[in-house]
Design a protein around this motif. Structure first.
Motif, mmCIF file in Angstrom:
data_model
loop_
_atom_site.group_PDB
_atom_site.id
_atom_site.type_symbol
_atom_site.label_atom_id
_atom_site.label_comp_id
_atom_site.label_asym_id
_atom_site.label_seq_id
_atom_site.Cartn_x
_atom_site.Cartn_y
_atom_site.Cartn_z
ATOM 1 N N PHE A 76 0.830 -1.204 0.000
ATOM 2 C CA PHE A 76 0.000 0.000 0.000
ATOM 3 C C PHE A 76 0.868 1.259 0.000
ATOM 4 O O PHE A 76 0.577 2.224 -0.701
ATOM 5 C CB PHE A 76 -0.929 0.025 1.210
ATOM 6 C CG PHE A 76 -1.779 1.265 1.264
ATOM 7 C CD1 PHE A 76 -2.910 1.369 0.492
ATOM 8 C CD2 PHE A 76 -1.412 2.338 2.054
ATOM 9 C CE1 PHE A 76 -3.677 2.509 0.511
ATOM 10 C CE2 PHE A 76 -2.171 3.487 2.083
ATOM 11 C CZ PHE A 76 -3.311 3.578 1.312
ATOM 12 N N LEU A 77 1.937 1.252 0.786
ATOM 13 C CA LEU A 77 2.817 2.418 0.831
ATOM 14 C C LEU A 77 3.440 2.674 -0.536
ATOM 15 O O LEU A 77 3.550 3.823 -0.980
ATOM 16 C CB LEU A 77 3.919 2.213 1.869
ATOM 17 C CG LEU A 77 3.485 2.276 3.335
ATOM 18 C CD1 LEU A 77 4.657 1.934 4.243
ATOM 19 C CD2 LEU A 77 2.940 3.653 3.673
ATOM 20 N N CYS A 78 3.832 1.601 -1.199
ATOM 21 C CA CYS A 78 4.390 1.729 -2.541
ATOM 22 C C CYS A 78 3.338 2.294 -3.495
ATOM 23 O O CYS A 78 3.612 3.193 -4.293
ATOM 24 C CB CYS A 78 4.874 0.370 -3.032
ATOM 25 S SG CYS A 78 5.451 0.388 -4.721
ATOM 26 N N PHE A 79 2.127 1.757 -3.385
ATOM 27 C CA PHE A 79 1.022 2.233 -4.219
ATOM 28 C C PHE A 79 0.806 3.732 -4.001
ATOM 29 O O PHE A 79 0.694 4.516 -4.942
ATOM 30 C CB PHE A 79 -0.250 1.452 -3.877
ATOM 31 C CG PHE A 79 -1.491 2.027 -4.505
ATOM 32 C CD1 PHE A 79 -1.832 1.700 -5.803
ATOM 33 C CD2 PHE A 79 -2.298 2.900 -3.800
ATOM 34 C CE1 PHE A 79 -2.973 2.241 -6.384
ATOM 35 C CE2 PHE A 79 -3.434 3.441 -4.372
ATOM 36 C CZ PHE A 79 -3.768 3.107 -5.669
ATOM 37 N N TYR A 80 0.738 4.135 -2.747
ATOM 38 C CA TYR A 80 0.473 5.538 -2.429
ATOM 39 C C TYR A 80 1.631 6.422 -2.892
ATOM 40 O O TYR A 80 1.431 7.543 -3.374
ATOM 41 C CB TYR A 80 0.268 5.699 -0.920
ATOM 42 C CG TYR A 80 -0.872 6.611 -0.566
ATOM 43 C CD1 TYR A 80 -2.059 6.109 -0.053
ATOM 44 C CD2 TYR A 80 -0.763 7.978 -0.746
ATOM 45 C CE1 TYR A 80 -3.103 6.944 0.274
ATOM 46 C CE2 TYR A 80 -1.806 8.823 -0.432
ATOM 47 C CZ TYR A 80 -2.981 8.304 0.081
ATOM 48 O OH TYR A 80 -4.006 9.147 0.382
ATOM 49 N N ASN A 85 3.250 10.425 -6.865
ATOM 50 C CA ASN A 85 4.190 10.838 -7.917
ATOM 51 C C ASN A 85 3.465 11.101 -9.237
ATOM 52 O O ASN A 85 3.787 12.055 -9.944
ATOM 53 C CB ASN A 85 5.279 9.782 -8.108
ATOM 54 C CG ASN A 85 6.499 10.047 -7.235
ATOM 55 O OD1 ASN A 85 6.994 11.168 -7.193
ATOM 56 N ND2 ASN A 85 6.964 9.031 -6.533
ATOM 57 N N TYR A 86 2.486 10.242 -9.557
ATOM 58 C CA TYR A 86 1.697 10.476 -10.776
ATOM 59 C C TYR A 86 0.894 11.770 -10.660
ATOM 60 O O TYR A 86 0.829 12.570 -11.595
ATOM 61 C CB TYR A 86 0.753 9.296 -11.045
ATOM 62 C CG TYR A 86 1.386 8.187 -11.848
ATOM 63 C CD1 TYR A 86 1.520 8.294 -13.232
ATOM 64 C CD2 TYR A 86 1.856 7.036 -11.234
ATOM 65 C CE1 TYR A 86 2.109 7.276 -13.968
ATOM 66 C CE2 TYR A 86 2.448 6.009 -11.967
ATOM 67 C CZ TYR A 86 2.565 6.134 -13.329
ATOM 68 O OH TYR A 86 3.152 5.140 -14.064
ATOM 69 N N ARG A 89 3.144 14.686 -11.126
ATOM 70 C CA ARG A 89 3.496 14.929 -12.530
ATOM 71 C C ARG A 89 2.404 15.719 -13.242
ATOM 72 O O ARG A 89 2.684 16.603 -14.042
ATOM 73 C CB ARG A 89 3.712 13.592 -13.254
ATOM 74 C CG ARG A 89 5.023 12.930 -12.930
ATOM 75 C CD ARG A 89 5.156 11.625 -13.687
ATOM 76 N NE ARG A 89 5.987 10.681 -12.962
ATOM 77 C CZ ARG A 89 6.147 9.418 -13.312
ATOM 78 N NH1 ARG A 89 5.528 8.944 -14.372
ATOM 79 N NH2 ARG A 89 6.923 8.617 -12.599
ATOM 80 N N ILE A 90 1.145 15.371 -12.949
ATOM 81 C CA ILE A 90 0.029 16.096 -13.554
ATOM 82 C C ILE A 90 0.051 17.556 -13.116
ATOM 83 O O ILE A 90 -0.108 18.478 -13.919
ATOM 84 C CB ILE A 90 -1.315 15.435 -13.179
ATOM 85 C CG1 ILE A 90 -1.404 14.031 -13.793
ATOM 86 C CG2 ILE A 90 -2.486 16.288 -13.644
ATOM 87 C CD1 ILE A 90 -2.549 13.186 -13.266
ATOM 88 N N ALA A 91 0.260 17.762 -11.810
ATOM 89 C CA ALA A 91 0.311 19.129 -11.276
ATOM 90 C C ALA A 91 1.497 19.889 -11.854
ATOM 91 O O ALA A 91 1.415 21.094 -12.104
ATOM 92 C CB ALA A 91 0.399 19.087 -9.751
ATOM 93 N N PHE A 92 2.613 19.184 -12.087
ATOM 94 C CA PHE A 92 3.825 19.850 -12.560
ATOM 95 C C PHE A 92 3.710 20.334 -13.996
ATOM 96 O O PHE A 92 4.467 21.204 -14.420
ATOM 97 C CB PHE A 92 5.026 18.911 -12.432
ATOM 98 C CG PHE A 92 5.641 18.930 -11.063
ATOM 99 C CD1 PHE A 92 4.960 19.487 -9.997
ATOM 100 C CD2 PHE A 92 6.890 18.380 -10.833
ATOM 101 C CE1 PHE A 92 5.502 19.496 -8.730
ATOM 102 C CE2 PHE A 92 7.447 18.391 -9.563
ATOM 103 C CZ PHE A 92 6.745 18.955 -8.517
#
Length: 692
Positions: A76-80, A85-86, A89-92
């Motif tokens: 779950f931590l990896c998923f989150y 990060n995704y 990227r959208i915000a960036f």
């Protein structure tokens, strides 16, 4: 340096291994036994997992969500981590569109001067640099803007990326990529938190994560040990209802390491409760943090603490704080405490800025003309001298503010701040006895953890039946339920949950439908049928003030506009309604809401009155108006399903105080298999269904 790079590499390897294990867990369809994915395309599959919070079997169509106990392991931590990060990227994409190139002109002990290619930053903005790995590194706060140049307050002559350990040195002449940093700070703080969790070295953080996982076992809520002597709100004028008194008893009984969840449906007085709880806790000698993800919610609570002004503090970016709470702000209090000295320095800074800008203007005008070269050099020397004096004054001002800030923060019993601001200076090293997190139902797990780690006891106030955290990449509604702090803890700690049940906002006939559809009739309306709009004359029966809930059936069709939709016939009817009530001298508040941005934009382009606010439903949570016009807009199945999201629909139905007018294509709605049919049935039961 080498050891830190190795540590970073180890972390990335660990994340990659967890990611692969996470994908492999979702390999076979439990219904038909088919292989759910091509084992050679794990990266592409992982994006699908992020988007859908599970997988759909291509053979039988069965949807396999992530295991409800998925949060129990590192998967779950990896998923989150990847999800954030995704999202980042959208915000960036927006951040990079506004990226500026700049050159460092001067570096001082506390400031760096950067000449930007274009003037986009303003005083008070957070400035950041983009390193060679495209990581955003926080630089500092912009103190002075003169032309294309900015003076940024810094702590050191270099900045190190906490994720890749790259160090950027602030040397004169260096070219930089500069951005406004606020949008990135939230993501970076949450990503760092997850990294620390996966590394497993911070015991306090691990303990908080166990709380989020639902591993704690709590006793039932205690209320009998406390009696409430003061049963009035913070104004001392309005007596608190029974449900608020019971919640306050539970709050005052909280022990270190305990949590309390408070469900506050619309109009039940969450803000009143927060202010009263903070006041009572402060009088007990506890230090209280009121936190939220929005400035408005914090301002609403702080504004109710006027009699506690001396020990209440509002911290945040001044431009984003309501003028109503100015007397609570850090700068307002500092100015009143050391007013004369600060005023003198501010005046000198202002004069120096003017002198600097005038000198720069002179040079720009005459640089290309044949003037005395020595005279030009004198002006440039003068500019450098002005800058030195200006920086000296800014440094002096900063030191005064820093010292007074420390004193005020130390003395304050109640502090209001956004969760992100509470993680930054001047609050980053300040800890509290108790944190009250408002609008918790809209806050993600990791963002909430940033607030929870600030205190020893935790109160989360929200409504799991209203809007949930929004992740742009996640397409499944079920995912947002799992990714929100309030809905998750509500499920895990039912014995630590209390309700506010008395409703004070809407006409009983307006709140009745939402009460039945979403709250199992738990709400008690403390309003009456006399709560109606002040409209003396009207041309249509559906505008009759005595009819508080109306559905107007219009023959209309949605029109696709890029990724959104609009509905021309609904817009024309809304224009007519607003024109009629304005002509009748209606002067109470009006809100026009719709699920779709294209519809909102089109209505805004045609209607412009001072007391009429036009927004999407998602932007209207927390607000209320005397009259609400709700444009359903959608007429096709896919879009009708979007409108029918129960959390979004609940917000739409609970914004109106005196009258709610719903406009939609009733014929298409009745063909659909959606909850929207309940709106039509309810209007018909009240004889308030109209066809135009």
């Amino acid at each position: 340096m080498q050891s830190k790079k190795m540590e970073s590499s180890k972390f990335e390897n660990k994340i990659q291994e967890i990611r692969k294990n996470c994908v492999r867990k979702q390999r076979f369809c439990p219904k038909c036994g088919s292989l759910l994915y091509n084992p050679y395309s794990e990266d592409a599959l992982y994006v699908k997992l992020l988007q859908n919070f599970g997988l759909t079997c291509r053979k039988c169509g069965y949807y396999l969500p992530f295991d409800p106990n998925f949060i129990e392991d590192d998967c779950f931590l990896c998923f989150y981590y990847d999800l954030l990060n995704y999202e980042k990227r959208i915000a960036f994409k927006e951040i990079y569109e506004n990226m500026m190139n700049g050159t460092i002109k001067n570096v001082g002990e506390y400031y760096v001067e950067i000449e930007l290619d274009k003037p986009l930053l303003k005083e008070g903005d957070y400035a950041a640099l983009i390193d060679s790995n495209d990581h955003i590194l926080f630089l500092g706060v912009v103190d002075v803007v003169h032309g294309n140049n900015i003076l940024v307050r810094i702590n050191d002559f270099s900045i190190k990326c906490k994720r890749c350990n790259e160090e950027v040195f602030l040397d004169a002449g260096k070219r930089l990529r500069v951005v406004e940093a606020e949008a990135s700070i939230s993501y970076d703080l949450q990503l760092l938190l997850i990294e620390e969790l996966i590394k497993g070295k911070d015991d306090n953080l691990k303990r908080i994560y166990e709380l989020i996982k639902g591993s704690f076992s709590f006793d039932n809520i205690k209320q009998d040990e406390i009696s409430i002597d003061d049963e009035f709100d913070t104004t001392g004028k309005i007596k608190l209802d029974a449900s608020k008194i019971e919640v306050l008893k539970a709050i005052l009984n909280l022990k270190d390491g305990e949590i309390l969840l408070v469900v506050g449906p619309p109009g039940t007085g969450k803000t009143t409760l927060i202010a009263k709880a903070a006041e009572m806790l402060a009088k007990k000698g506890e230090k209280v943090l009121i936190a939220c993800h929005t400035n408005l919610a914090i301002d609403n609570a702080i504004s109710l603490l006027k009699r506690d002004l001396d020990f209440t503090l509002r911290i945040g970016v001044p431009e984003k704080i309501s003028k109503d709470v100015d007397p609570f702000t850090l700068m307002y209090k500092i100015k009143h405490k050391v007013g004369e000295e600060l005023k003198r320095i501010d005046e000198e800074i202002s004069n120096l800025k003017k002198e600097l800008n005038d000198s720069l203007k002179f040079i720009k005008e005459f640089e290309n003309e044949k003037i005395n070269f020595n005279r030009l050099l004198i002006f440039k020397d003068k500019i450098n001298e002005i800058k030195k004096v200006l920086i000296k004054n800014i440094k002096k001002r900063s030191n005064i503010i820093k010292e007074e800030s420390k004193k005020l923060i130390y003395e304050a019993k109640i502090i209001g701040s956004t969760i992100i601001k509470a993680s930054l200076q001047p609050l980053n090293e300040v800890f509290f006895d108790i944190v009250i997190i408002d609008e918790a139902s809209q806050i993600s797990l990791t963002l909430a953890m940033l607030g929870i780690i600030k205190a020893k006891k935790w109160i989360l106030i929200g409504d799991h039946k209203q809007l949930l955290p929004i992740f742009k990449i996640v397409k499944k509604y079920e995912a947002n339920v799992k990714l929100g702090i309030f809905s998750r803890l509500f499920e895990k700690y039912s014995n630590r949950t209390m309700w506010l049940t008395e409703h004070y906002r809407s006409n009983p006939k307006i709140i009745s439908l939402a009460n039945r559809l979403f709250y199992e009739n738990k709400l008690i309306a403390r309003t009456n049928d006399d709560l109606v709009i002040n409209l003396k004359k009207f041309t249509h029966n559906f505008l009759d003030p005595k009819i508080p809930f109306v559905f107007i059936n219009v023959d209309s069709r949605q029109e696709k506009i890029k990724k959104s939709v609009k509905n021309e016939n609904e817009i024309k009817l809304i224009e007519s309604i607003i024109r009629d009530i304005i002509d009748a001298n209606y002067n109470e508040s009006v809100g026009i809401i719709t699920p779709y941005r294209a519809q909102r934009n089109e209505i805004k382009s045609r209607i412009n009155y001072e007391n009429v606010e036009i927004e999407t439903i998602d932007s209207f949570q927390g607000k209320e108006k005397d009259l609400i016009v709700f444009s359903i807009t959608a007429t096709e199945p896919k879009q009708l399903n979007f409108v029918s999201n129960p959390n979004r629909l609940n917000v739409a139905l609970t914004r109106a105080r005196k009258k709610l007018i719903i406009i939609g294509n009733g014929n298409e709605i009745e063909k659909s298999d959606t909850i929207l049919k309940e709106l039509i049935n309810y209007a018909k039961s009240l004889n308030s269904f109209y066809t135009l």
